[in-house]
Write a protein that holds these residues in place. Structure first.
Motif, PDB file in Angstrom:
ATOM      1  N   PRO A   1      51.324 106.894  60.521  1.00 53.44           N
ATOM      2  CA  PRO A   1      50.770 107.807  61.522  1.00 53.44           C
ATOM      3  C   PRO A   1      49.260 107.767  61.661  1.00 53.44           C
ATOM      4  CG  PRO A   1      52.428 108.909  60.182  1.00 53.44           C
ATOM      5  CD  PRO A   1      52.132 107.609  59.515  1.00 53.44           C
ATOM      6  N   ARG A   2      48.536 107.360  60.595  1.00 55.28           N
ATOM      7  CA  ARG A   2      47.074 107.378  60.667  1.00 55.28           C
ATOM      8  C   ARG A   2      46.472 105.982  60.831  1.00 55.28           C
ATOM      9  NH1 ARG A   2      46.832 112.006  56.367  1.00 55.28           N
ATOM     10  NH2 ARG A   2      46.704 113.801  57.735  1.00 55.28           N
ATOM     11  N   PHE A   3      47.285 105.031  61.189  1.00 52.67           N
ATOM     12  CA  PHE A   3      46.810 103.667  61.412  1.00 52.67           C
ATOM     13  C   PHE A   3      46.137 103.628  62.781  1.00 52.67           C
ATOM     14  CE2 PHE A   3      46.280  99.364  60.966  1.00 52.67           C
ATOM     15  CZ  PHE A   3      47.106  98.733  60.040  1.00 52.67           C
ATOM     16  N   GLU A   4      44.824 103.444  62.794  1.00 52.03           N
ATOM     17  CA  GLU A   4      44.074 103.472  64.049  1.00 52.03           C
ATOM     18  C   GLU A   4      44.156 102.126  64.775  1.00 52.03           C
ATOM     19  OE1 GLU A   4      42.716 106.117  65.340  1.00 52.03           O
ATOM     20  OE2 GLU A   4      43.122 107.404  63.613  1.00 52.03           O
ATOM     21  N   THR A   5      44.380 102.173  66.088  1.00 50.76           N
ATOM     22  CA  THR A   5      44.392 100.976  66.918  1.00 50.76           C
ATOM     23  C   THR A   5      43.584 101.239  68.174  1.00 50.76           C
ATOM     24  OG1 THR A   5      46.309 101.571  68.266  1.00 50.76           O
ATOM     25  CG2 THR A   5      46.757 100.542  66.127  1.00 50.76           C
TER      26      THR A   5
END
Length: 233
Positions: free
Chosen positions: A69-73
């Motif tokens: 959920p906190r994987f930034e793209t």
């Protein structure tokens, strides 16, 4: 017992019952799911975590899903990896269109980047530094928690993930690595233990037959493995 106490007791009983739904014993044979609902408990301080689900069939991982959920793209926050068939695909929470992902090709060992645990208790950072020096890698390591590391390797944020043994009596659980292993493998990478052996998911709930983890983008695996063995043995 008053009404308030009865309600509290009933709620506790309901939570305990819900927590045991689907609880079963892993076995060397047969087909079953293994789930880590919150991998990376440091999420309470705002760090990374993942939900990891894998399907194991007669000791082989055949499907893996990582929710990060906190994987930034570029598309926003939240990435989900699905490894099934022979490929790994990823999609973000803001863009549900899935796209195949592949491991990076750093071109040379010196250009590769390590991915390792934030917590020093999960992997020996001093040994990792020594291994990096042997491989002439000077790039700062990408330190994150949970199976997010496998996702980072699968989509090319790093090319090497090490989880080095920190104590002789530690035995990893299958749910800590099953989904991530397949995500990397189907993205073109290689995952073994520090002895170069395939990860063994045929011994019930633990990987008792393995020591540590060495995951790479594939082409440089043998060289990384040799450096790891030279340092830890």
């Amino acid at each position: 017992m008053n009404v308030e106490d009865a309600v509290v007791d009933a709620a506790v009983t309901a939570v305990r019952a819900a927590a045991t739904v689907g609880l079963g014993a892993a076995s060397p044979s047969g087909r079953y799911w293994t789930l880590d609902p919150i991998d990376g408990t440091k999420f309470v301080r705002g760090d990374q975590y993942a939900t990891a689900l894998a399907l194991i069939d007669d000791g082989e991982v055949v499907l893996g899903v990582l929710g990060c959920p906190r994987f930034e793209t570029a598309a926003g926050s939240g990435v989900h990896f699905v490894a099934v068939g022979a490929t790994t695909e990823a999609y973000s929470s803001d863009d549900p269109t899935s796209q195949p992902v592949t491991v990076a090709d750093p071109g040379s060992l010196a250009a590769a980047r390590f991915c390792e645990s934030v917590e020093p208790g999960h992997s020996d950072h001093d040994q990792s530094s020594e291994i990096a020096a042997r491989l002439e890698i000077s790039t700062d390591p990408f330190r994150i928690d949970s199976q997010w590391k496998y996702g980072a390797l699968a989509r090319g944020d790093a090319s090497i993930y090490l989880r080095l043994p920190t104590r002789a009596d530690y035995v990893a659980k299958i749910w800590d690595h099953a989904a991530g292993k397949l995500v990397v493998q189907f993205a073109g990478g290689t995952v073994t233990d520090v002895d170069g052996e395939p990860l063994d998911f045929s011994r019930g709930s633990t990987r008792a037959g393995n020591r540590g983890i060495v995951a790479t983008s594939g082409a440089l695996h043998d060289e990384v493995l040799a450096a790891v063995q030279a340092v830890i043995d």
